[in-house]
Write an enzyme that holds these catalytic residues in place. Sequence first.
Site, PDB file in Angstrom:
ATOM      1  N   THR A 155      -3.062  -5.444   6.985  1.00 27.33           N
ATOM      2  CA  THR A 155      -3.718  -6.355   8.070  1.00 27.33           C
ATOM      3  C   THR A 155      -2.922  -6.826   9.081  1.00 27.33           C
ATOM      4  O   THR A 155      -2.945  -6.870  10.498  1.00 27.33           O
ATOM      5  CB  THR A 155      -4.530  -7.505   7.267  1.00 27.33           C
ATOM      6  OG1 THR A 155      -5.229  -6.952   6.245  1.00 27.33           O
ATOM      7  CG2 THR A 155      -5.157  -8.143   8.109  1.00 27.33           C
ATOM      8  N   GLN A 161      -4.644   4.485   3.632  1.00 24.03           N
ATOM      9  CA  GLN A 161      -5.367   5.381   2.793  1.00 24.03           C
ATOM     10  C   GLN A 161      -4.637   6.607   2.683  1.00 24.03           C
ATOM     11  O   GLN A 161      -4.667   7.415   1.734  1.00 24.03           O
ATOM     12  CB  GLN A 161      -6.930   5.401   3.023  1.00 24.03           C
ATOM     13  CG  GLN A 161      -7.686   4.218   2.981  1.00 24.03           C
ATOM     14  CD  GLN A 161      -7.825   3.677   1.978  1.00 24.03           C
ATOM     15  OE1 GLN A 161      -7.809   4.357   0.701  1.00 24.03           O
ATOM     16  NE2 GLN A 161      -8.248   2.205   1.874  1.00 24.03           N
ATOM     17  N   SER A 195       0.842   0.033   3.796  1.00 22.14           N
ATOM     18  CA  SER A 195       0.549  -1.361   2.710  1.00 22.14           C
ATOM     19  C   SER A 195       1.000  -0.765   1.451  1.00 22.14           C
ATOM     20  O   SER A 195       0.626   0.414   1.046  1.00 22.14           O
ATOM     21  CB  SER A 195      -1.087  -1.657   2.685  1.00 22.14           C
ATOM     22  OG  SER A 195      -1.373  -2.779   1.615  1.00 22.14           O
ATOM     23  N   HIS A 250      -0.152  -1.889  -1.609  1.00 22.55           N
ATOM     24  CA  HIS A 250      -1.259  -1.693  -2.903  1.00 22.55           C
ATOM     25  C   HIS A 250      -2.269  -0.726  -2.754  1.00 22.55           C
ATOM     26  O   HIS A 250      -3.107  -0.866  -3.657  1.00 22.55           O
ATOM     27  CB  HIS A 250      -2.079  -3.290  -2.836  1.00 22.55           C
ATOM     28  CG  HIS A 250      -2.928  -3.626  -1.696  1.00 22.55           C
ATOM     29  ND1 HIS A 250      -4.318  -3.506  -2.088  1.00 22.55           N
ATOM     30  CD2 HIS A 250      -2.953  -4.130  -0.422  1.00 22.55           C
ATOM     31  CE1 HIS A 250      -5.267  -3.811  -1.138  1.00 22.55           C
ATOM     32  NE2 HIS A 250      -4.147  -4.286  -0.185  1.00 22.55           N
ATOM     33  N   CYS A 282     -27.324  -4.541   0.074  1.00 21.04           N
ATOM     34  CA  CYS A 282     -27.847  -5.403  -0.800  1.00 21.04           C
ATOM     35  C   CYS A 282     -26.446  -5.776  -1.498  1.00 21.04           C
ATOM     36  O   CYS A 282     -26.444  -7.109  -2.262  1.00 21.04           O
ATOM     37  CB  CYS A 282     -28.757  -5.046  -1.902  1.00 21.04           C
ATOM     38  SG  CYS A 282     -30.097  -4.223  -1.313  1.00 21.04           S
TER      39      CYS A 282
HETATM   40  C1  LIG Z   1      -7.525   1.638   6.441  1.00 18.88           C
HETATM   41  C2  LIG Z   1      -6.961   0.240   5.890  1.00 18.88           C
HETATM   42  N1  LIG Z   1      -6.450  -0.569   6.637  1.00 18.88           N
HETATM   43  C3  LIG Z   1      -5.849  -1.813   6.506  1.00 18.88           C
HETATM   44  C4  LIG Z   1      -6.102  -2.364   5.074  1.00 18.88           C
HETATM   45  C5  LIG Z   1      -5.655  -3.899   4.837  1.00 18.88           C
HETATM   46  O1  LIG Z   1      -4.422  -3.730   4.196  1.00 18.88           O
HETATM   47  P1  LIG Z   1      -3.743  -5.131   3.331  1.00 18.88           P
HETATM   48  O2  LIG Z   1      -4.712  -5.382   2.372  1.00 18.88           O
HETATM   49  O3  LIG Z   1      -2.471  -4.585   2.893  1.00 18.88           O
HETATM   50  O4  LIG Z   1      -3.745  -6.254   4.486  1.00 18.88           O
HETATM   51  C6  LIG Z   1      -6.915  -1.600   4.496  1.00 18.88           C
HETATM   52  C7  LIG Z   1      -7.318  -2.155   3.259  1.00 18.88           C
HETATM   53  O5  LIG Z   1      -8.125  -2.713   2.493  1.00 18.88           O
HETATM   54  C8  LIG Z   1      -7.325  -0.594   4.715  1.00 18.88           C
HETATM   55  O6  LIG Z   1      -7.863   0.418   3.750  1.00 18.88           O
HETATM   56  S1  FES Z   2     -30.750  -7.725  -1.726  1.00 20.65           S
HETATM   57 FE1  FES Z   2     -31.590  -5.718  -1.060  1.00 20.65          FE
HETATM   58  S2  FES Z   2     -33.350  -5.437  -2.370  1.00 20.65           S
HETATM   59 FE2  FES Z   2     -32.329  -7.188  -3.231  1.00 20.65          FE
END
Ligand SMILES: Cc1ncc(COP(=O)(O)O)c(C=O)c1O
Ligand code: FES
Lengths: 134, 407
Positions: free
Chosen positions: B76, B183, B203, B205, B331
């Site tokens: 991020t 990713q 990243s 993680h 949802c």
């Molecule tokens: C494509 C992509 N960019 C950026 C991030 C953000 O990475 P970070 O959690 O290290 O800030 C993520 C993860 O959620 C991601 O999937």
């Molecule tokens: S929140 Fe979408 S049906 Fe309940």
Amino acid sequence: MAYSDKLIEHYENPRNMGSLDKNADDVGTGLVGAPACGDVMKLQLKINDDGIIEDAKFKTFGCGSAIASSSLVTEMVKGKSIDFAEGIKNTMIAEELALPPVKIHCSVLAEDAIKAAIADYRKKQAERAATPSE
Amino acid sequence: MAVTLPIYLDNHATTPLDPRVLDEMLPYLTQHFGNAASRNHSFGWTANEAVERAREQVAALIGADPKEIIFTSGATESDNLGIIGAARFNSKKGKHIITSKLEHKAVLDSCHALESEGFEITFLDSDPDGIVKPAQVEAAIRPDTVLCAIMMANNEIGTINPIAEIGAVCRRHNVIFHVDAVQALGRVAIDVTAMNVDLMAISAHKMYGPKGIGALYVRRGRPRIRLEPLIHGGGHERGLRSGTLPVHQIVGLGAAAKYALEALQNGENDRIRALRDRLWEGLQKNLDHLYINGSWEHRLPNNLNCSFAYVEGEALMMGIKAIACSSGSACTSASLEPSYVLRALGVDVELAHTSMRFGVGRFNTEEEIDFAIELITEKVRWLRQMSPLYELVQEGVDLKTIQWAAH
Ligand SMILES: Cc1ncc(COP(=O)(O)O)c(C=O)c1O
Ligand code: FES
């Protein structure tokens, strides 16, 4: 999302899931919601001549809260009068299932479904009364 | 072999920490606690050596020079620093930026933040395949375009963009090219030089490293990319990112990068692809009305994003609690809006509500996949029994012909 035990129990063991004959004179069908909104509820009530709800069935496309709301509502109306069913408010459902705020609309849908099913039943009855018997 | 529940199939959200990575990190939380900026004693030297080793490991994963790696708190921050930092530094040249509607929020919101500074952003539309076309980028370039930000692989649908081709277009037009590769790391071979990438967000993680640590690749060769820093202070990381370096985290990122590079060479991705394919084929054998979202061909080996028509995503997730995954259904979100990525692809809103994302990872087993197939099949069948839409479709009704009362 963290849900109440009661909600989870209704989701896992839904009461009165299924369908009644939608063409029967004594069955009112309510189909509310829209697939585009992610929720569609079908509620059917079988009502006898004394205005008592003998049977109720539902089918729901929606989240767990929507499924639990419809299950609960069928339980609430079974064996009760039309007047009682019409008086059901979504807040009663939301309270009973302890719905989180973003899920309140799922209980509104259940209230709408009851009203729609009763309206359908009344329409059928009015049509039947208007049809001259042979 | 018995499976241990719950099963983790949400490796796009985050990956478990590889125990080997943890082992390498631990000494830097205990005896090697020095500040990497301490130049006058062995505590500092030990810490600094570890940081520089990690810098080499990260650089090796993407074909960069270690000097081109800046440590950050995560992707991020890297997206913010790359996009906002480069845009501000180069704002005299022009104030137009190109990106795509399928980008991660870290990219989209960095671009939106620049709008308030007078930048104009072009958000490219997507075909249903979810792939950004080089010609689309070229057509959007204007004389005042300074930067283009396109992700390597999408975090929801796993689609892989033709980064080398887009990089060639950007280089030809002298546009800075920022790539969020989060990713794709360890799943797609990356060479920033061959691909003409100028900035790359990384990243730890998502590649079995710890959370809260990442890096930004900043090209130093030709062309040399200059940035305005966002965080000011002691002048760490060539002044681009101040703050005492979290040595144990950086060691974790470096170790994760080392194993990610290994994964590209030791067949790990073939094994993961086979598990993903097993999942998809198993589900298709058991269930009808399944739809893949985005290109199947140009997709990460670990991603399955598909729609189970007539079954709402959150309800399905409640049913398959023993499997950790995610859904693009409205949802599940606080905003009650279905996934913006699926919407941008032009996926029917109805199908977006029924979409599920599975991300296979390094530690998943065949037994887990077989368990998942059985459980998902059982619950989809059960929820379809409960679905008024499925009933209507079985009766031969076209759902589009019904007058739904939208609310
Ligand atoms: C494509 C992509 N960019 C950026 C991030 C953000 O990475 P970070 O959690 O290290 O800030 C993520 C993860 O959620 C991601 O999937
Ligand atoms: S929140 Fe979408 S049906 Fe309940």
